[in-house]
Design an enzyme around this catalytic site. Structure first.
Site, PDB file in Angstrom:
ATOM      1  N   ASP A  55       0.770  -1.194   0.061  1.00 11.83           N
ATOM      2  CA  ASP A  55      -0.096  -0.056   0.040  1.00 11.83           C
ATOM      3  C   ASP A  55       0.906   1.203  -0.092  1.00 11.83           C
ATOM      4  OD1 ASP A  55      -2.116  -1.609  -0.034  1.00 11.83           O
ATOM      5  OD2 ASP A  55      -2.633  -1.370   2.277  1.00 11.83           O
ATOM      6  N   TYR A  83       6.755  -8.488   8.263  1.00 11.99           N
ATOM      7  CA  TYR A  83       6.386  -6.859   8.624  1.00 11.99           C
ATOM      8  C   TYR A  83       6.750  -6.560   9.981  1.00 11.99           C
ATOM      9  CZ  TYR A  83       3.502  -7.748   4.398  1.00 11.99           C
ATOM     10  OH  TYR A  83       2.865  -8.213   3.190  1.00 11.99           O
ATOM     11  N   ASP A  97      -6.823   1.864   9.046  1.00 13.63           N
ATOM     12  CA  ASP A  97      -5.428   2.440   9.299  1.00 13.63           C
ATOM     13  C   ASP A  97      -5.714   3.943   9.344  1.00 13.63           C
ATOM     14  OD1 ASP A  97      -6.145   3.812   6.851  1.00 13.63           O
ATOM     15  OD2 ASP A  97      -4.988   2.361   5.478  1.00 13.63           O
ATOM     16  N   ARG A 190      -3.434  -5.279   8.335  1.00 13.61           N
ATOM     17  CA  ARG A 190      -4.606  -4.220   9.136  1.00 13.61           C
ATOM     18  C   ARG A 190      -5.620  -4.999   9.541  1.00 13.61           C
ATOM     19  NH1 ARG A 190      -6.650  -0.064   4.813  1.00 13.61           N
ATOM     20  NH2 ARG A 190      -4.591  -0.506   3.876  1.00 13.61           N
TER      21      ARG A 190
END
Length: 325
Positions: A55, A83, A97, A190
C-alpha cells in the site's frame, strides 16, 4: 506564450534488455506500481514487474523483477512475508489504518502480558475477512475503489497462517504497539491489527507498516530510490541480483556443460538426487543459473528456463556488481 510557439517533444526513452532482481526500499506515499515505473525508467528496462503490492502508506521491501527474472516473480508472490507493524490501540477507523475517519475511541487498560497473550491467540492458521480497503478485485474493480464510493460488497474469508508475532515495543502512554509479524502470503496486517484490538476490548487500527522480508530476501539488502538515482546508468546494473535470489531457499542441482545444454533445450536429465518438488539448476563452467525444475524418479525436469542470451547477459552483469554508497 505565443500560439505559434513550438513545444519540444519529451525525449523518447530507448529501452534495453535488463535482467535480474532489484530489492527496493519503497518510500511512504508511493504506490507499488509508481515505484516500479520510476525504477524501470532509471534502468531503461524493456520488461519489469513487482512481486506483491505494498500500500502507499506502507514502506519497505519491494522486490522488482527485470527481464528473465520476471519468470520467477510468482515464487516471491507465494513466499512468506515479514512486517514491522505499528498498531494504535483504543482507536478504530473506517479504513483500519490512519487514513480513515475515526469511528470510536476507547480507553486502553491492557498491560503488556495481556497484549502478549492476545497476540499469541492469533499465531497459527486463522481465517481473515479481506478488508474493503484492499487491492482485492470484485468484478474487475479494486475493493478500495468501491469503498471510497461508500459501496460494501460481500467477501469470502480466507485462510492464512501467522508464523509468529513478536512484541518489539509497547508505549503505554501512547497506547502504541510494535509487532514483528511473520506470515503467509495474502495476510492482511490491518485486519490482524483490528482483530487484536477487538480481542483486547479496546479496538485498534494499523498506524504504520514496513515490510522486512519476502521469502529469502530481506530489507537489509534493499536500496532506496535516492541510492539508485545517485549512480550512473551502468553502475545501476551492479545493484541487480540474479533471479535465483528469489529461489535461495530451494535446494540446488549442478549440471556439467553437455548436460546443461540439453537441460536448456527442455530435455529431461538423469541425476543422482532424491525426489524434490522445487530445485534451482546451475551450469558448472562458468557457474550460471539456468532455471528451475523438479526431480522425480531420478529425472531432472525443467519448469522455467532461461534462454542462452539471458544467461550470457546476466554473466556480464555479474561483473558489474558495485557497492552502494
Amino acid at each position: 506564450m505565443s500560439s505559434n510557439a513550438v513545444v519540444s517533444p519529451r525525449p523518447r526513452i530507448v529501452r534495453r534488455a535488463v535482467h535480474g532482481v532489484l530489492l527496493l526500499d519503497k518510500p511512504l506515499g508511493l504506490s507499488s506500481n509508481d515505484a516500479l515505473q520510476k525504477v524501470k525508467r532509471l534502468f531503461r528496462a524493456e520488461k519489469a514487474g513487482h512481486t506483491g503490492t505494498l500500500d502507499p502508506l506502507a514502506t519497505g521491501l519491494l522486490p522488482l523483477t527485470f527481464g528473465a527474472a520476471t519468470k520467477f516473480s510468482q515464487v516471491s508472490l507465494e513466499a512468506d512475508k515479514g512486517y514491522l507493524a505499528t498498531i494504535q490501540l483504543g482507536v478504530t477507523t473506517t479504513t483500519a489504518d490512519g487514513e480513515g475517519e475515526v469511528l470510536q475511541r476507547c480507553p486502553v487498560t491492557a498491560d503488556l502480558p495481556a497484549i502478549e497473550a492476545a497476540c499469541a491467540a492469533f499465531v497459527g492458521p486463522i481465517s481473515q475477512l479481506p478488508p474493503m480497503y484492499s487491492a482485492l478485485k470484485h468484478q474487475g474493480r479494486a475493493l478500495y475503489e468501491l469503498a471510497r464510493q461508500g459501496v460494501t460488497v460481500e467477501r469470502t474469508p480466507r485462510q492464512v497462517h501467522i508464523r509468529s508475532l513478536t512484541v518489539m515495543g509497547w508505549d503505554a502512554e501512547l497506547a502504541q504497539l510494535q509487532l514483528q509479524v511473520q506470515c503467509s502470503k495474502g495476510t492482511y496486517v490491518r485486519t490482524l491489527a483490528e482483530d487484536i484490538g477487538q480481542r483486547l476490548g479496546c479496538g485498534a487500527h494499523l498506524a504504520g507498516l514496513r515490510r522486512t522480508a519476502s521469502g529469502p530476501v530481506k530489507l537489509e539488502q534493499a536500496v532506496t530510490l535516492a541510492q539508485i538515482e545517485a549512480l550512473d546508468e551502468e553502475a545501476r546494473l551492479g545493484l541487480l541480483a540474479s533471479p535465483d535470489a528469489l529461489l535461495a531457499e530451494w535446494p540446488s542441482v549442478e549440471l556439467p556443460d553437455e548436460e546443461a545444454g540439453r537441460f536448456l533445450s527442455g530435455m529431461r536429465r538423469r541425476v543422482a538426487a532424491p525426489d524434490m518438488a522445487q530445485v534451482r539448476v546451475y551450469g558448472v563452467r562458468p557457474r550460471a543459473f539456468l532455471g528451475s525444475g523438479h526431480v522425480k524418479a531420478g529425472e531432472l525436469i525443467a519448469d522455467r528456463l532461461l534462454s542462452p542470451p539471458e544467461i550470457a547477459a546476466m554473466l556480464v552483469q555479474a561483473t558489474a556488481r558495485a557497492p552502494v554508497a
